[in-house]
Design a protein around this motif. Structure first.
Motif, PDB file in Angstrom:
ATOM      1  N   ASP A  37       0.860  -1.184   0.000  1.00 29.23           N
ATOM      2  CA  ASP A  37       0.000   0.000   0.000  1.00 29.23           C
ATOM      3  C   ASP A  37       0.897   1.235   0.000  1.00 29.23           C
ATOM      4  OD1 ASP A  37      -1.711   2.108   0.426  1.00 29.23           O
ATOM      5  OD2 ASP A  37      -2.778   1.179   2.103  1.00 29.23           O
ATOM      6  N   PRO A  38       1.116   1.863  -1.156  1.00 32.15           N
ATOM      7  CA  PRO A  38       2.028   3.016  -1.225  1.00 32.15           C
ATOM      8  C   PRO A  38       1.620   4.153  -0.302  1.00 32.15           C
ATOM      9  CG  PRO A  38       1.471   2.232  -3.425  1.00 32.15           C
ATOM     10  CD  PRO A  38       0.572   1.509  -2.470  1.00 32.15           C
ATOM     11  N   ALA A  39       0.326   4.299  -0.068  1.00 33.46           N
ATOM     12  CA  ALA A  39      -0.111   5.384   0.812  1.00 33.46           C
ATOM     13  C   ALA A  39       0.377   5.179   2.237  1.00 33.46           C
ATOM     14  CB  ALA A  39      -1.641   5.484   0.785  1.00 33.46           C
ATOM     15  N   ARG A  40       0.492   3.923   2.655  1.00 32.72           N
ATOM     16  CA  ARG A  40       0.953   3.639   4.023  1.00 32.72           C
ATOM     17  C   ARG A  40       2.475   3.582   4.099  1.00 32.72           C
ATOM     18  NH1 ARG A  40      -2.468  -1.480   5.970  1.00 32.72           N
ATOM     19  NH2 ARG A  40      -1.706  -0.861   8.039  1.00 32.72           N
ATOM     20  N   THR A  41       3.106   2.861   3.181  1.00 32.44           N
ATOM     21  CA  THR A  41       4.566   2.775   3.244  1.00 32.44           C
ATOM     22  C   THR A  41       5.220   4.124   2.927  1.00 32.44           C
ATOM     23  OG1 THR A  41       4.649   1.995   0.952  1.00 32.44           O
ATOM     24  CG2 THR A  41       4.605   0.327   2.691  1.00 32.44           C
ATOM     25  N   GLY A  42       4.521   4.959   2.173  1.00 33.63           N
ATOM     26  CA  GLY A  42       5.060   6.282   1.865  1.00 33.63           C
ATOM     27  C   GLY A  42       5.172   7.183   3.067  1.00 33.63           C
ATOM     28  N   GLN A  43       4.476   6.831   4.152  1.00 37.83           N
ATOM     29  CA  GLN A  43       4.545   7.612   5.387  1.00 37.83           C
ATOM     30  C   GLN A  43       5.685   7.163   6.302  1.00 37.83           C
ATOM     31  OE1 GLN A  43       2.457  10.292   5.814  1.00 37.83           O
ATOM     32  NE2 GLN A  43       1.846   9.733   3.719  1.00 37.83           N
ATOM     33  N   LEU A  44       6.363   6.096   5.922  1.00 35.36           N
ATOM     34  CA  LEU A  44       7.433   5.566   6.756  1.00 35.36           C
ATOM     35  C   LEU A  44       8.673   6.455   6.691  1.00 35.36           C
ATOM     36  CD1 LEU A  44       7.271   1.798   5.722  1.00 35.36           C
ATOM     37  CD2 LEU A  44       6.587   2.745   7.942  1.00 35.36           C
ATOM     38  N   PRO A  45       9.504   6.431   7.749  1.00 34.38           N
ATOM     39  CA  PRO A  45      10.831   7.055   7.626  1.00 34.38           C
ATOM     40  C   PRO A  45      11.595   6.429   6.463  1.00 34.38           C
ATOM     41  CG  PRO A  45      10.376   6.405   9.900  1.00 34.38           C
ATOM     42  CD  PRO A  45       9.281   5.820   9.058  1.00 34.38           C
ATOM     43  N   GLN A  46      12.564   7.157   5.917  1.00 29.73           N
ATOM     44  CA  GLN A  46      13.247   6.703   4.716  1.00 29.73           C
ATOM     45  C   GLN A  46      13.884   5.333   4.894  1.00 29.73           C
ATOM     46  OE1 GLN A  46      13.222   8.249   1.584  1.00 29.73           O
ATOM     47  NE2 GLN A  46      13.947   6.182   1.109  1.00 29.73           N
ATOM     48  N   MET A  47      14.477   5.069   6.068  1.00 27.62           N
ATOM     49  CA  MET A  47      15.101   3.768   6.285  1.00 27.62           C
ATOM     50  C   MET A  47      14.072   2.652   6.169  1.00 27.62           C
ATOM     51  SD  MET A  47      17.301   2.322   9.538  1.00 27.62           S
ATOM     52  CE  MET A  47      15.895   2.347  10.662  1.00 27.62           C
ATOM     53  N   MET A  48      12.880   2.864   6.726  1.00 26.71           N
ATOM     54  CA  MET A  48      11.839   1.841   6.663  1.00 26.71           C
ATOM     55  C   MET A  48      11.271   1.714   5.247  1.00 26.71           C
ATOM     56  SD  MET A  48      11.715   0.375   9.523  1.00 26.71           S
ATOM     57  CE  MET A  48      12.165   0.574  11.243  1.00 26.71           C
ATOM     58  N   GLN A  49      11.245   2.808   4.495  1.00 29.07           N
ATOM     59  CA  GLN A  49      10.838   2.704   3.091  1.00 29.07           C
ATOM     60  C   GLN A  49      11.826   1.838   2.314  1.00 29.07           C
ATOM     61  OE1 GLN A  49       9.561   6.228   0.949  1.00 29.07           O
ATOM     62  NE2 GLN A  49       9.113   7.319   2.856  1.00 29.07           N
ATOM     63  N   ASN A  50      13.113   1.969   2.648  1.00 26.66           N
ATOM     64  CA  ASN A  50      14.122   1.114   2.016  1.00 26.66           C
ATOM     65  C   ASN A  50      13.894  -0.350   2.394  1.00 26.66           C
ATOM     66  OD1 ASN A  50      15.278   3.431   0.969  1.00 26.66           O
ATOM     67  ND2 ASN A  50      16.873   3.543   2.532  1.00 26.66           N
ATOM     68  N   PHE A  51      13.567  -0.581   3.667  1.00 30.18           N
ATOM     69  CA  PHE A  51      13.262  -1.943   4.113  1.00 30.18           C
ATOM     70  C   PHE A  51      12.111  -2.526   3.291  1.00 30.18           C
ATOM     71  CE2 PHE A  51      14.831  -1.693   8.834  1.00 30.18           C
ATOM     72  CZ  PHE A  51      16.119  -1.451   8.384  1.00 30.18           C
ATOM     73  N   ALA A  52      11.067  -1.713   3.093  1.00 33.57           N
ATOM     74  CA  ALA A  52       9.892  -2.182   2.348  1.00 33.57           C
ATOM     75  C   ALA A  52      10.259  -2.505   0.904  1.00 33.57           C
ATOM     76  CB  ALA A  52       8.785  -1.137   2.415  1.00 33.57           C
ATOM     77  N   ASP A  53      11.081  -1.663   0.285  1.00 31.49           N
ATOM     78  CA  ASP A  53      11.526  -1.924  -1.086  1.00 31.49           C
ATOM     79  C   ASP A  53      12.274  -3.252  -1.171  1.00 31.49           C
ATOM     80  OD1 ASP A  53      10.449   0.464  -1.977  1.00 31.49           O
ATOM     81  OD2 ASP A  53      12.354   1.562  -1.877  1.00 31.49           O
ATOM     82  N   GLN A  54      13.174  -3.484  -0.215  1.00 27.64           N
ATOM     83  CA  GLN A  54      13.961  -4.716  -0.203  1.00 27.64           C
ATOM     84  C   GLN A  54      13.062  -5.941  -0.047  1.00 27.64           C
ATOM     85  OE1 GLN A  54      16.485  -3.601   3.067  1.00 27.64           O
ATOM     86  NE2 GLN A  54      18.154  -2.914   1.735  1.00 27.64           N
ATOM     87  N   ALA A  55      12.071  -5.831   0.830  1.00 25.76           N
ATOM     88  CA  ALA A  55      11.169  -6.969   1.055  1.00 25.76           C
ATOM     89  C   ALA A  55      10.357  -7.288  -0.186  1.00 25.76           C
ATOM     90  CB  ALA A  55      10.248  -6.669   2.234  1.00 25.76           C
ATOM     91  N   ARG A  56       9.852  -6.263  -0.862  1.00 26.46           N
ATOM     92  CA  ARG A  56       9.079  -6.513  -2.085  1.00 26.46           C
ATOM     93  C   ARG A  56       9.937  -7.201  -3.149  1.00 26.46           C
ATOM     94  NH1 ARG A  56       6.513  -1.433  -0.532  1.00 26.46           N
ATOM     95  NH2 ARG A  56       8.207  -0.282  -1.555  1.00 26.46           N
ATOM     96  N   THR A  57      11.198  -6.800  -3.237  1.00 26.31           N
ATOM     97  CA  THR A  57      12.100  -7.431  -4.205  1.00 26.31           C
ATOM     98  C   THR A  57      12.327  -8.899  -3.857  1.00 26.31           C
ATOM     99  OG1 THR A  57      13.219  -5.335  -4.679  1.00 26.31           O
ATOM    100  CG2 THR A  57      14.425  -7.358  -5.187  1.00 26.31           C
ATOM    101  N   LYS A  58      12.561  -9.184  -2.600  1.00 22.56           N
ATOM    102  CA  LYS A  58      12.803 -10.566  -2.175  1.00 22.56           C
ATOM    103  C   LYS A  58      11.574 -11.437  -2.434  1.00 22.56           C
ATOM    104  CE  LYS A  58      17.026 -10.205  -0.481  1.00 22.56           C
ATOM    105  NZ  LYS A  58      18.166 -11.046  -0.910  1.00 22.56           N
ATOM    106  N   LEU A  59      10.403 -10.942  -2.095  1.00 18.40           N
ATOM    107  CA  LEU A  59       9.183 -11.726  -2.279  1.00 18.40           C
ATOM    108  C   LEU A  59       8.887 -11.971  -3.754  1.00 18.40           C
ATOM    109  CD1 LEU A  59       6.898 -10.052   0.428  1.00 18.40           C
ATOM    110  CD2 LEU A  59       7.847 -12.361   0.502  1.00 18.40           C
ATOM    111  N   SER A  60       9.285 -11.031  -4.612  1.00 13.32           N
ATOM    112  CA  SER A  60       8.971 -11.163  -6.035  1.00 13.32           C
ATOM    113  C   SER A  60       9.667 -12.369  -6.671  1.00 13.32           C
ATOM    114  CB  SER A  60       9.359  -9.883  -6.788  1.00 13.32           C
ATOM    115  OG  SER A  60      10.778  -9.727  -6.830  1.00 13.32           O
TER     116      SER A  60
END
Length: 322
Positions: free
Chosen positions: A176-199
Motif C-alpha cells: 500500500d504506497p499510501a501507508r509505506t510512503g509515510q514511513l521514515p526513509q530507512m523503513m521505506q528502504n526496508f519495504a523496497d527490499q522486502a518486495r524485491t525478495k518476495l517477487s
C-alpha cells in the motif's frame, strides 16, 4: 640401586623440553571464527533447530528506547553485566521438522546486512538442511534481517521448492504506497527490499491470517506493533508448547525485564508493548518455551513473571536431544 640424576642434568633436560614447546605449539594455528551455530532440541515429536546468522555491534544512545531515559537503559544493561554504550545484537532463525514437513521461520539477513553476519547458509549446511528440502518458509514480518536470506546473490530463490507464507495484514501494508510512503526513509528502504525478495517467489506466495493452522500443530498468531502485520508462531506437539516470537521481544536484557519500553524499530510503540506483555504473560503462565530472533544463541528458553516485568531463563545447552 637406581642411578641418581644430577641437578645439572635435570636442569639441562628441562631447558631442552622448554625449547621444544613453542615450536610444537606453533604447528596448531589458533582459530579465527566459531564453528557454525546450530542447536537442536525436541518439542514433543517435533525437532526444533535454531540457526545462528551472526551478530552486529550496534551503538546505542538516548534514541534507542523512545520512552525511557538513557540512564535507565544503561542501568538495565549494567545490571545484566553488559556494556552500556552498545549492544551485540544476535540474529537467529529457526527450523521445524515435523516429520512430515521441513519448515523455516524467517531466513536470516542474506545480502541485506553486513557480510560478517550472513552466516545462515553456513549454519543450514552444518545442520544438514539442504535448501531444496525446505517445504515452507514462514516470515514473521518484512524487515530485511528476516527476509534477506530468501534469495541467492543473483536474485534466484534460495529455497527452490518452498512455498512462502507471509502475513496477510503485513502484505496489505507492504503493498500500500499510501501507508509505506509515510514511513521514515530507512523503513521505506526496508519495504523496497522486502518486495524485491518476495517477487522471486511469484506463484509460490501464500498469505496467512491470525489463528490459521499452517501445519498440524503450528498456528500463526497476529502480534502487531513492531510492524503492522507481524505474526508469531505457536507450536505444540504432544502437550509441549513453544512460541517463536520473531521481533515482538528483542534484546532480552532490555525488553523482557522492561516490556513497556519502545525500541526505535517498533512501528507502534504502545501496541508493541501490549503485544509483548500478552505474549510474555502467556509464556510464563503456560510454561511454554520461547525463541527470540535477537536473543543470545541458542536463543531459546523460558520466562518467569516478576513483580514489574519478567525474567528470561535461557535453556541449558544439552548434548542429548530431549
Amino acid at each position: 640401586m637406581p642411578r641418581q640424576i644430577s641437578r645439572r642434568a635435570l636442569l639441562a633436560q628441562t631447558a631442552a623440553l622448554a625449547a621444544l614447546a613453542p615450536s610444537a605449539m606453533a604447528t596448531t594455528p589458533m582459530a579465527t571464527e566459531q564453528v557454525p551455530g546450530v542447536y537442536r532440541t525436541r518439542l514433543g515429536a517435533f525437532e526444533i533447530t535454531t540457526l545462528f546468522d551472526g551478530e552486529l555491534r550496534r551503538p546505542i544512545d538516548d534514541t534507542y528506547i523512545r520512552n525511557a531515559p538513557f540512564a535507565d537503559v544503561q542501568a538495565a544493561l549494567q545490571t545484566a553485566l553488559l556494556p552500556t554504550e552498545f549492544i551485540d545484537n544476535p540474529y537467529t532463525f529457526t527450523a521445524i521438522n515435523t516429520g512430515a514437513q521441513l519448515i523455516l521461520v524467517d531466513t536470516g539477513t542474506g545480502d541485506l546486512f553486513d557480510p560478517s553476519i550472513d552466516q545462515g547458509a553456513r549454519s543450514l549446511a552444518a545442520a544438514g538442511i539442504a535448501p531444496e528440502d525446505v517445504d515452507l518458509v514462514v516470515l514473521t514480518h518484512y524487515h530485511p534481517d528476516h527476509v534477506g536470506g530468501l534469495t541467492n546473490p543473483d536474485g534466484t530463490p534460495a529455497f527452490p521448492n518452498a512455498e512462502i507464507l507471509f502475513p496477510e495484514a503485513e502484505h496489505q501494508f507492504l503493498f500500500d504506497p499510501a501507508r509505506t510512503g509515510q514511513l521514515p526513509q530507512m523503513m521505506q528502504n526496508f519495504a523496497d527490499q522486502a518486495r524485491t525478495k518476495l517477487s522471486a517467489y511469484e506463484g509460490r506466495l501464500r498469505l496467512i491470517t491470525d489463528g490459521e493452522e499452517i501445519a498440524p500443530g503450528i498456528t500463526a498468531l497476529a502480534s502487531p506493533g513492531h510492524t503492522a502485520g507481524h505474526i508469531v508462531l505457536h507450536v505444540e506437539s504432544e502437550g509441549e508448547e513453544l512460541l517463536i516470537l520473531g521481533d515482538t521481544v528483542t534484546y532480552p536484557a532490555l525488553f523482557v525485564a522492561n516490556p513497556n519500553w519502545h525500541v526505535v524499530f517498533d512501528a507502534d510503540g504502545p501496541q508493541a508493548t501490549e503485544t509483548r506483555i500478552a505474549l510474555l504473560d502467556r509464556a510464563a503462565a503456560d510454561g511454554a518455551r520461547i525463541i527470540g530472533y535477537h536473543f543470545p544463541f541458542p536463543s531459546i528458553g523460558r520466562v518467569a513473571a516478576t513483580g514489574d516485568g519478567f525474567a528470561y531463563v535461557p535453556e541449558r545447552w544439552s548434548g542429548i536431544l530431549r
